[in-house]
Structures are given as structure tokens and as C-alpha cells.
Design a protein around this motif. Structure first.
Motif, PDB file in Angstrom:
ATOM      1  N   PHE A 123      23.599  48.394 106.721  1.00  8.80           N
ATOM      2  CA  PHE A 123      23.031  48.217 106.992  1.00  8.80           C
ATOM      3  C   PHE A 123      21.578  47.082 105.801  1.00  8.80           C
ATOM      4  N   HIS A 124      22.153  47.927 105.094  1.00  8.48           N
ATOM      5  CA  HIS A 124      21.546  47.686 103.596  1.00  8.48           C
ATOM      6  C   HIS A 124      21.157  46.163 103.416  1.00  8.48           C
TER       7      HIS A 124
ATOM      8  N   TRP B 179      21.650  50.968  93.698  1.00  3.93           N
ATOM      9  CA  TRP B 179      22.196  49.224  93.233  1.00  3.93           C
ATOM     10  C   TRP B 179      20.745  49.359  92.349  1.00  3.93           C
ATOM     11  N   TYR B 180      19.671  49.571  93.343  1.00  3.36           N
ATOM     12  CA  TYR B 180      18.687  49.010  92.295  1.00  3.36           C
ATOM     13  C   TYR B 180      18.410  49.613  91.286  1.00  3.36           C
ATOM     14  N   ASN B 181      18.993  50.758  90.725  1.00  9.63           N
ATOM     15  CA  ASN B 181      18.624  52.301  90.002  1.00  9.63           C
ATOM     16  C   ASN B 181      19.517  51.805  88.955  1.00  9.63           C
ATOM     17  N   GLU B 182      20.700  51.393  88.835  1.00  8.51           N
ATOM     18  CA  GLU B 182      21.541  51.232  87.938  1.00  8.51           C
ATOM     19  C   GLU B 182      20.876  49.543  87.740  1.00  8.51           C
ATOM     20  N   HIS B 183      20.484  48.678  88.272  1.00  9.02           N
ATOM     21  CA  HIS B 183      19.963  47.435  87.933  1.00  9.02           C
ATOM     22  C   HIS B 183      18.254  47.357  87.194  1.00  9.02           C
ATOM     23  N   GLY B 184      17.704  49.077  87.250  1.00 10.85           N
ATOM     24  CA  GLY B 184      16.904  48.668  87.022  1.00 10.85           C
ATOM     25  C   GLY B 184      15.548  48.296  87.040  1.00 10.85           C
ATOM     26  N   ILE B 185      15.848  48.057  88.531  1.00 13.11           N
ATOM     27  CA  ILE B 185      14.786  47.862  89.440  1.00 13.11           C
ATOM     28  C   ILE B 185      13.734  48.642  89.564  1.00 13.11           C
TER      29      ILE B 185
ATOM     30  N   PRO C 177      15.141  47.513 100.418  1.00 11.88           N
ATOM     31  CA  PRO C 177      14.972  46.376 101.835  1.00 11.88           C
ATOM     32  C   PRO C 177      16.759  46.190 102.653  1.00 11.88           C
ATOM     33  N   TYR C 178      16.437  46.182 104.115  1.00  8.17           N
ATOM     34  CA  TYR C 178      17.814  45.791 105.219  1.00  8.17           C
ATOM     35  C   TYR C 178      17.444  45.014 105.700  1.00  8.17           C
TER      36      TYR C 178
ATOM     37  N   GLU D  93      26.416  41.475  98.413  1.00  2.75           N
ATOM     38  CA  GLU D  93      26.818  43.467  97.774  1.00  2.75           C
ATOM     39  C   GLU D  93      25.523  43.825  98.774  1.00  2.75           C
ATOM     40  N   ARG D  94      26.239  45.352  99.642  1.00  2.00           N
ATOM     41  CA  ARG D  94      25.382  45.690  99.850  1.00  2.00           C
ATOM     42  C   ARG D  94      24.242  47.031  98.658  1.00  2.00           C
ATOM     43  N   LEU D  95      22.893  46.668  98.489  1.00  2.00           N
ATOM     44  CA  LEU D  95      21.531  47.162  97.614  1.00  2.00           C
ATOM     45  C   LEU D  95      21.284  48.256  98.414  1.00  2.00           C
ATOM     46  N   THR D  96      22.154  49.165  97.770  1.00  2.00           N
ATOM     47  CA  THR D  96      21.127  50.874  98.279  1.00  2.00           C
ATOM     48  C   THR D  96      20.900  51.222  97.005  1.00  2.00           C
TER      49      THR D  96
END
Length: 479
Positions: free
Chosen positions: A65-66, A80-86, A43-44, A74-77
Motif C-alpha cells: 500500500f505504498h 521507484w524513487y531511486n529510478e526517478h532520481g528522487i 510514503p504510503y 503506480e505503486r511508488l516503492t
């Protein structure tokens, strides 16, 4: 084959990113959340596509521009999703949904089940073919809705420097793309059927100011007519645009911005629809208790006006996504979504903000020959909408506060005389104090406030929106 998640977000736009961030703030476990998106990227911030992405110099590009940089978070690259288990399920189209069984079926045959679904499917750009005109598939005809569209638009612009562009549509996309085309040294003609640009929001007087400014940049306007056909050469490129009034415009490229349609198709016949979108309550919950909807696809109750609206703007998407997650995670604490409609745009050196509703009698104020002016909308004796071009941080904050409060207006002429000063005065008034009275025992006791606490909270929220929008506009002009 299939996978199961506690929470699934269907759609990978702005709302998905903000919902994901809110979920993590509220402590979901790894593996509980999945985002399914047809786009191949995380998402961006979609507003970047019609602003910074189209700049000829130092253009905005991912990952800059995520989400959620648009709200200074926070910029959700993808990392980031991987680190948060998403789980990000990208480049994937869902071809059917069964809300009774709580399942989604992808185009490749995978079944994804959920306990709670958030629909964030957004909307699609209306195509010329829906109005009886063919040619959308021409090599130099562009739309702008997602990253692929923006990338294609940039490629076509770069091949047309010094050439002629015709912009079909005089709304948000048309106006912002026209400005970007001019900056890219392309000659622009705008064509739309309305009497003036931004007809859903601007009054004729406000529109005249922006049209004159665009004309000073070389943009031409042809109003009160529509596209009838294209001249297309043997290479599949449009060479001219034919209008119903008989005009024929040479064209090296065409940009089409004629509106959007919410992506509700998967849920028609399963969920209640209203105003072209999925009807939700104040918790963003649909007619099925396990399904929520946010963003452009949702029709929600706007408390300020006492009616259901479907709003097409990034600010609404961000806030609705957060609110939905809060309601999902802590339903006992969930309040009704109390949103002040907010729209803004930045083109060339101009920057405006609008709050509320553009209905009723209009009172213009300020210097329309200068750089700061605005308008109020009044209905049934109360202020319901405020517009300001070229304001300061305090001034934008003031019109937001004033609109949220819906003050009584007794004299329109006096409102015009006071102009921006009216909103500034309203915003500077202290909140009502708590009166005291003597009890029968002779002690002083505080009475309950005579105003609702949530109204004050709403004013604070509105003010914070204005402050951030002003700061963000100054610091991040490209987005």
C-alpha cells in the motif's frame, strides 16, 4: 554540511507520494526533488492503517500500500524513487525552518536548502495529557496515526484476543478501530462525550443506524462522558478505565482517537495561519511565494462554499498535492483549486460516501431499516451536502454531481419524497446546449454557453471521484 534541491517536500505521508508522482509526470530532472520524512519508510496510503492493516487474516502490509495505489496508479516503492532520481531522506526530523533563507535544519545538524518547498507535514494525534489525563505511555494504550502506531496496535490486539478493549473517541478512528477490534474477537466499549458517534458529520438519525449496527456486533456505547483516569498495574499496563460519570470499565487494552492537530510548529511566526493550518491560496501557495502547503496542514479556499477550510481526508490530500505541483511547474496555466469535499468510510459490510457540507436543514430519505438510505443538507434554498449508505456506482456518482451543482430547493417535503431519485434526475440532465442566433449577415452563429465551462468540468471530476471510490471500495475492501 548541507545539500541543495530545487524542490523539497517536507513530510512523508499520502500527499508527498502523490506530489512526487505529479512532479515526474511533468518532467523534473534527476536530483531536483527531495522528500524529508520522520518515518523510516517511503510514503504510503494512510487509510490502510485503520482498515486492511488491522485484519487478523491476510492483513495489508508494505510494500502493497505504498502510494499511489489508492488512486489506482503506480505503486511508488523505494526503488521507484531511486529510478526517478528522487532523494528520500527518511527517519529524519527537521528541527527548524527558515523560509526567508529557504533552509531546513535537521536534528542531526544537516542544512537542506530549496527553491520551492511543499509542506506536507500532516497532523499528529492529540494526546490524553493535553486533556489532563496521564497514562499514554502505558504498555497497552494505543493511538493510530502512522505505521509505527499501527504495528504496535496489532501487537497489542494479538495479545488481547477474547479480552476487553475500551475505545476513547467516537469519530473516524474510533469507529474504524472498533470494527477492527471486533473482527479480531475483542470485546469493545466505545466512550465519547457527544450525544452520538461521528458528531461532526452524522445527524442523530444517521448515527443511530450505525450505532445499532455496531451493537449487533457486540459493541457497547457509553456516551456523554469522558475518561478521567486509568488504573495501571505494577507492570505498566492499564487494567481499568475510569470515567467522569463514575463508570469503571475493565480493560485489557485502550485505543485513543480524540482528534488531531496540524503540524504547523516549524512555521508559526513565518507563515500566515488560519483555521489551525497554514493558509494557502487557490494554487496551494502560502503567504511566502516559495512555500506551498497541502494535506491536513493546509487551510485552502473551497470555491463551492466561498470560504477557507482545512479538510482532514485522504482525497483532499491527494488532489491538493497534484494541484500544487501543477501550479509550481506551470504557473501560467494554473487554475484555482476547485475541490468538492468528499469523505467515505467502510466498516463491516457497510460503506458510505458524503459530498459537500453538513450544514443547514437536513432531509433524510430511504429505508433506515434496510441497507440503503441517505440525507441531503440544504441552506439558503440550495443543496450543499449529500450522504448515501449502500449506494451503487451510479447513485454515488449522482449525489456527487448534484452536490457540485448546488441546485435550488424550493420544497423540502418534495425533496424528501423524491429522495435519491432527486440526485439521479439531476445527474441525468444533459448540460445546457448552445443556443443559436442569426447574425446581421443572415448566418447562424453560436452564442457562448450560458454556464461556466469549469462548472461542467467540476461535475465530471466529482463524478469520477464517486466512480473510483465505489470501484475501489468493492475491489480493495482491505484498504
Amino acid at each position: 554540511m548541507g545539500r541543495a534541491f530545487t524542490y523539497v517536500i517536507l513530510g512523508g505521508g499520502v500527499a508527498a507520494g502523490y506530489a512526487a508522482l505529479e512532479f515526474t509526470k511533468r518532467g523534473i530532472s534527476h536530483g531536483e526533488l527531495c522528500i524529508i520524512s520522520e518515518e523510516p519508510v517511503a510514503p504510503y496510503e494512510r487509510p490502510a492503517l485503520s482498515k486492511g492493516f488491522l485484519l487478523p487474516e491476510a492483513p495489508a502490509r508494505l510494500p502493497s500500500f505504498h502510494t499511489c495505489v489508492g488512486a489506482n496508479e503506480e505503486r511508488l516503492t523505494p526503488k521507484w524513487y531511486n529510478e526517478h532520481g528522487i532523494e528520500l531522506v527518511l527517519g529524519t526530523r527537521v528541527k527548524s525552518a527558515d523560509v526567508r533563507r529557504k533552509t531546513l535544519l535537521t536534528a542531526i545538524g544537516e542544512t537542506i536548502s530549496y527553491k520551492i518547498l511543499i509542506i506536507a507535514t500532516g497532523a499528529r494525534a492529540l494526546q490524553l495529557e493535553e486533556f489532563g489525563v496521564t497514562g499514554s505511555d502505558a504498555e497497552n494504550v494505543c493511538y493510530l496515526r502512522d505505521l509505527a502506531d499501527a504495528t504496535r496496535l496489532v501487537d497489542v490486539m494479538q495479545s488481547c484476543s477474547g479480552g476487553n478493549a475500551v475505545v476513547i473517541g467516537g469519530g473516524y478512528i474510533g469507529m474504524e478501530c472498533a470494527a477492527s477490534l471486533v473482527i479480531n474477537k475483542i470485546n469493545v466499549t466505545m466512550v465519547f462525550p457527544e450525544a452520538h458517534c461521528m458528531a461532526r458529520l452524522f445527524t442523530p438519525k444517521i448515527a443511530s443506524y450505525y450505532e445499532d449496527y455496531y451493537k449487533s456486533k457486540g459493541v457497547q456505547f457509553i456516551k456523554g462522558t469522558v475518561l478521567s483516569s486509568f488504573d495501571i498495574n505494577s507492570s505498566g499496563k492499564v487494567t481499568a478505565v475510569n470515567l467522569t460519570d463514575g463508570n469503571r470499565l475493565p480493560a485489557d487494552m485502550v485505543v485513543v482517537g480524540i482528534g488531531i492537530r496540524p503540524n504547523t510548529g516549524l512555521f508559526e511566526g513565518q507563515l500566515t495561519l488560519e483555521k489551525g493550518g497554514i493558509k494557502v491560496n487557490g494554487s496551494m501557495q502560502s503567504s511566502n511565494s516559495s512555500v506551498y502547503a497541502v494535506g491536513d496542514v493546509a487551510a485552502f479556499p473551497v470555491k463551492l462554499f466561498g470560504e477557507t477550510r482545512r479538510l482532514e481526508h485522504v482525497d483532499s490530500s491527494r488532489k491538493a498535492a497534484r494541484h500544487a505541483v501543477a501550479a509550481i511547474m506551470e504557473p501560467a496555466k494554473a487554475s484555482e483549486f476547485d475541490y468538492l469535499p468528499f469523505f467515505y468510510s467502510r466498516v463491516f459490510a457497510l460503506s458510505w460516501q458524503f459530498y459537500g457540507d453538513s450544514v443547514g436543514e437536513v432531509v433524510h430519505y430511504g429505508d433506515f431499516s434496510g441497507s440503503t438510505f441517505g440525507a441531503y443538507w440544504v441552506i439558503k434554498g440550495h443543496l450543499v451536502g449529500s450522504f448515501l449508505e449502500g449506494g451503487t456506482k451510479e447513485e454515488y456518482e449522482a449525489i456527487a454531481k448534484a452536490t457540485k451543482l448546488k441546485p435550488e430547493i424550493e420544497d423540502l417535503a418534495e425533496l424528501e419524497r423524491q429522495g435519491l431519485g432527486f440526485a439521479l434526475a439531476i445527474s441525468r440532465k444533459p448540460p445546457p446546449s448552445q443556443p443559436v442566433e442569426a447574425s446581421s449577415s443572415g448566418c447562424l452563429v453560436l452564442q457562448k454557453p450560458m454556464y461556466a465551462w469549469h462548472a461542467t468540468a467540476g461535475v465530471v471530476v466529482a463524478a469520477s471521484v464517486a466512480v473510483f471510490a465505489f470501484w475501489y471500495g468493492r475491489r480493495r475492501r482491505r484498504w
